[in-house]
Design a protein around this motif. Sequence first.
Motif, PDB file in Angstrom:
ATOM      1  N   ARG A 182       0.959  -1.178  -0.013  1.00 39.29           N
ATOM      2  CA  ARG A 182       0.052   0.100  -0.072  1.00 39.29           C
ATOM      3  C   ARG A 182       0.818   1.353   0.083  1.00 39.29           C
ATOM      4  O   ARG A 182       0.738   2.241  -0.874  1.00 39.29           O
ATOM      5  N   ASP A 183       1.896   1.195   0.900  1.00 37.81           N
ATOM      6  CA  ASP A 183       2.738   2.388   0.697  1.00 37.81           C
ATOM      7  C   ASP A 183       3.585   2.771  -0.459  1.00 37.81           C
ATOM      8  O   ASP A 183       3.663   3.766  -1.039  1.00 37.81           O
ATOM      9  N   GLN A 186       0.996   3.864  -3.089  1.00 41.92           N
ATOM     10  CA  GLN A 186       0.836   5.389  -2.701  1.00 41.92           C
ATOM     11  C   GLN A 186       1.982   6.188  -3.174  1.00 41.92           C
ATOM     12  O   GLN A 186       1.896   7.175  -3.716  1.00 41.92           O
ATOM     13  N   GLU A 189       1.830   6.706  -6.904  1.00 45.37           N
ATOM     14  CA  GLU A 189       0.767   7.553  -7.341  1.00 45.37           C
ATOM     15  C   GLU A 189       1.339   9.224  -7.365  1.00 45.37           C
ATOM     16  O   GLU A 189       1.140   9.955  -8.078  1.00 45.37           O
ATOM     17  N   ASP A 190       1.964   9.409  -6.134  1.00 48.57           N
ATOM     18  CA  ASP A 190       2.709  10.548  -5.815  1.00 48.57           C
ATOM     19  C   ASP A 190       3.710  10.969  -6.807  1.00 48.57           C
ATOM     20  O   ASP A 190       3.606  12.116  -7.488  1.00 48.57           O
TER      21      ASP A 190
END
Length: 221
Positions: A182-183, A186, A189-190
Amino acid sequence: MLFKMHRAYQSILPCGNKYLQQKWDKANYEEHKKRIQTAKPVVDTTTPLTYGHLHLKLKKLKLEKERLSVIERDNHLLLEKMSCIMKKKGQIDNKNYYQAKSLNREKREKELLRVSQENRAILDRITKCEPQYQVQRWHEDWQRAEKYMDSIARYPCGWYKLQNRKEQKLNKNASKQEREKRDKHQNDEDVKSKTEEGEKGDVQSREEKDHREIETVLEMV
């Protein structure tokens, strides 16, 4: 004509002379009316007589007056006594300088000493008494019973606890991997959003530069 009106009278009972019968009946009727008007009722409906001694109650007033007079006399005597006490000083010394003494003090002290000695003796017997139950022997019997249970059991001792520990460890690892994924997602995506914003900014700056060059050329012409 008026003299002959008795002939028209019709009596209830047969009679020889209607004139006399009319006079007699009229006299009886008048007497009957007078008796009715002067008749007294059988039931007395008049208001009862009021007696003064029932409302005034002189005996009660007299007793109340005597009671108040006694109270007033006692109060007066009490006031005189109090005033006399306030005026005069006490003539009796009511201070006690002697110590309190007990008639059975020695007996109670002996009884207390006897009870304390008996309690001390009971405590010594309890502390010196050896226990009848052997804890070490119980522990050895339990270890022997555990060995017998391990020898006849299908799975080794503590297998269920080990299995639970393994499952908890696997669940922790899986949750850790999911958290890492999940990290990472994320972060990707950033980074992607940042690159898209940078490309948009480059395109806008290039368009502004071209627009300025066109304006300079037009001005030269």
